[in-house]
Design a protein around this motif. Structure first.
Motif, short mmCIF file in Angstrom:
data_model
loop_
_atom_site.label_atom_id
_atom_site.label_comp_id
_atom_site.label_asym_id
_atom_site.label_seq_id
_atom_site.Cartn_x
_atom_site.Cartn_y
_atom_site.Cartn_z
N LEU A 174 0.73 -1.24 0.00
CA LEU A 174 0.03 0.00 0.06
C LEU A 174 0.82 1.45 0.08
O LEU A 174 0.39 2.33 -0.60
CB LEU A 174 -1.06 0.05 1.31
CG LEU A 174 -1.99 -1.02 1.07
CD1 LEU A 174 -2.76 -1.10 2.58
CD2 LEU A 174 -2.96 -1.00 -0.13
N ARG A 175 2.06 1.18 0.63
CA ARG A 175 2.98 2.46 0.55
C ARG A 175 3.43 2.42 -1.05
O ARG A 175 3.68 3.70 -1.60
CB ARG A 175 4.00 2.16 1.58
CG ARG A 175 3.59 2.25 2.79
CD ARG A 175 4.66 2.83 4.01
NE ARG A 175 5.82 1.56 4.11
CZ ARG A 175 5.67 0.56 5.12
NH1 ARG A 175 4.58 0.75 5.78
NH2 ARG A 175 6.51 -0.21 5.32
N ASP A 176 3.81 1.39 -1.66
CA ASP A 176 3.94 1.34 -3.01
C ASP A 176 2.91 2.21 -3.72
O ASP A 176 3.17 3.05 -4.46
CB ASP A 176 4.04 0.12 -3.66
CG ASP A 176 5.15 -0.94 -3.13
OD1 ASP A 176 6.32 -0.33 -2.74
OD2 ASP A 176 4.94 -2.19 -3.18
N ALA A 177 1.70 1.86 -3.54
CA ALA A 177 0.64 2.56 -4.25
C ALA A 177 0.60 4.07 -3.80
O ALA A 177 0.29 4.73 -4.91
CB ALA A 177 -0.61 1.68 -4.06
N ALA A 178 0.80 4.39 -2.83
CA ALA A 178 0.84 5.65 -2.30
C ALA A 178 2.06 6.38 -2.92
O ALA A 178 1.68 7.67 -3.49
CB ALA A 178 0.92 5.82 -0.54
N ASP A 179 3.14 5.88 -2.85
CA ASP A 179 4.34 6.68 -3.72
C ASP A 179 4.30 6.75 -5.09
O ASP A 179 4.58 7.74 -5.52
CB ASP A 179 5.50 5.98 -3.43
CG ASP A 179 5.97 6.22 -1.76
OD1 ASP A 179 5.82 7.26 -1.15
OD2 ASP A 179 6.97 5.54 -1.09
N LEU A 180 3.52 5.86 -5.51
CA LEU A 180 3.31 5.76 -7.14
C LEU A 180 2.52 6.93 -7.63
O LEU A 180 2.51 7.68 -8.41
CB LEU A 180 2.84 4.53 -7.50
CG LEU A 180 2.58 4.45 -9.16
CD1 LEU A 180 3.99 4.43 -9.86
CD2 LEU A 180 1.77 3.00 -9.45
#
Length: 443
Positions: free
Chosen positions: A349-355
């Motif tokens: 989910l942090r991947d998704a937020a950063d993306l």
């Protein structure tokens, strides 16, 4: 805190059957007639229509859906290629504070919050039986001013909420299919689905799991290390209330953790040597219930195993790059970890937020979101988080499994220090929830 591992694709640990571009072209030529046959020389023959997008997300697990929603909410023209499939199993995920905040911002959390159990405390219990043992450590969310560390929820319920939100977004087009060919090029990425749809994207988010086609197409190498452990996962009902306390028993073969679910229920992740994990899976319901009650020292009273069990081998996987060739990796395509510290989906989910954050910045400034400069920002944003979490989890696991007295002494001393020294304990709790140096700015 540990979580039951989720799968970024529904074909866990099985290589996907893929056809090469030439094979796709030959088969399409056969369907389309001789007039298209010459197209097989240079690549796949597809329909003439090409849909162009700023971002195409490939993969429909929790991290992929979250990435698609987050990116679409930035205003970028977004497509999601993922089959709609029933998520019927009963595995769960412990969502920590930052992940819940993101899901609120994505308008997902209100749809499933009432089906999740708050996690207000965590106990670490040394059950190794060794000469040198660590003292019990308890972490309480109220010590750092929080009502809870996070929530434990069944994956199928989270997936339902994500699917509902994704279906509402006008800037997100869903292709109920799989990507069959992905071809990164200088100016865009050419994508073909199994049904022959053609898409082009300035940026691809590869959320297609451990056997990632996107990662392979981008030429990103991955390192993998087998941990020679396996996790048995199942849910249980019990006669005593859990009081929203997650309890983690450390055994010589790995941790066994009971994570609260709504009511008098818990999810269990029992990590052991592969042969022992297979033995546990082969037990009858009555036998496994008795084994789980014994392992938990009856702290939850009588235990009854619910239907549905899963067994999976543990490994650590990490790509050499998190972004390359107009492709950014998300979820298990970007990191595979053992179920220690509830980091797997929380990192996804942090991947998704950063993306989404980086795509928004590019779109607002009029930049191409797939350029090397933009991809470098994503790689930098994710690298420190993934590497630091992987290192911490690996060290914690190695120290538990070690038969060396110096290592056991060091582990016991470290846990004693954390348990007895308030400032250090509070720092450990805050850092366990999310890296303090990394703000999340999705909105």
């Amino acid at each position: 805190m540990r979580q039951q591992c989720y799968q970024e694709s529904f074909r866990f640990a099985l290589p996907r059957l893929r056809r090469s571009a030439a094979q796709i072209g030959v088969n399409n030529a056969a369907r389309c007639g001789l007039e298209n046959a010459i197209g097989t020389v240079d690549g796949p023959v597809m329909s003439d229509a090409i849909d162009s997008y700023d971002v195409v997300v490939i993969g429909g697990g929790p991290a992929g859906l979250a990435a698609a929603i987050a990116v679409a909410q930035t205003g970028a023209k977004t497509a999601l290629i993922a089959r709609r499939a029933p998520y019927a199993d009963n595995r769960t995920t412990a969502l920590l504070g930052g992940s819940v905040d993101l899901l609120r911002q994505l308008e997902v959390w209100p749809r499933c919050e009432d089906k999740a159990a708050p996690l207000r405390a965590m106990r670490l219990v040394d059950d190794t039986g060794r000469l040198i043992r660590a003292p019990e450590v308890k972490f309480s969310s109220d010590e750092i001013g929080l009502g809870e560390f996070g929530f434990n929820i069944e994956n199928r319920l989270l997936m339902t909420a994500l699917e509902q939100r994704a279906a509402e977004l006008s800037d997100l087009k869903r292709f109920d299919d799989e990507a069959e060919a992905v071809h990164p090029q200088d100016d865009d990425v050419a994508i073909q689905t199994g049904r022959g749809d053609r898409l082009s994207a300035r940026l691809v988010a590869g959320a297609d799991g451990r056997q990632s086609l996107c990662r392979e197409a981008a030429g990103i190498a991955v390192s993998r290390r087998d941990l020679h452990q396996a996790a048995a996962t199942f849910n249980v009902g019990h006669s005593r209330p859990h009081q929203n306390i997650s309890t983690e028993f450390h055994t010589p073969q790995g941790p066994c953790v009971l994570v609260p679910l709504p009511g008098n229920r818990c999810s269990v992740v029992w990590v052991a040597a592969p042969r022992e994990a297979e033995r546990l899976m082969a037990l009858s319901d009555d036998e496994l219930s008795e084994a789980a009650e014994k392992q938990s020292h009856s702290i939850l009273g009588r235990i009854r195993v619910e239907p549905g069990r899963h067994l999976f081998p543990l490994a650590i996987e990490r790509p050499r790059q998190f972004a390359k060739a107009r492709t950014a990796l998300v979820g298990e395509a970007a990191h595979v970890l053992p179920p220690i510290g509830a980091q797997g989906l929380n990192m996804g989910l942090r991947d998704a937020a950063d993306l989404a954050d980086i795509v928004r910045e590019a779109i607002v400034s009029g930049d191409d979101p797939g350029t090397p400069q933009v991809l470098k920002r994503y790689d930098s944003a994710r690298r420190a988080d993934v590497i630091s979490r992987t290192f911490a989890i690996d060290i914690a696991n190695r120290s538990l499994l070690s038969d060396l007295l110096p290592m056991q002494s060091l582990r016991a001393a470290g846990l004693h220090l954390i348990g007895s020294f308030g400032p250090l304990r509070r720092l450990a709790m805050r850092e366990g929830l999310a890296p303090s140096w990394r703000p999340t700015r999705v909105g």
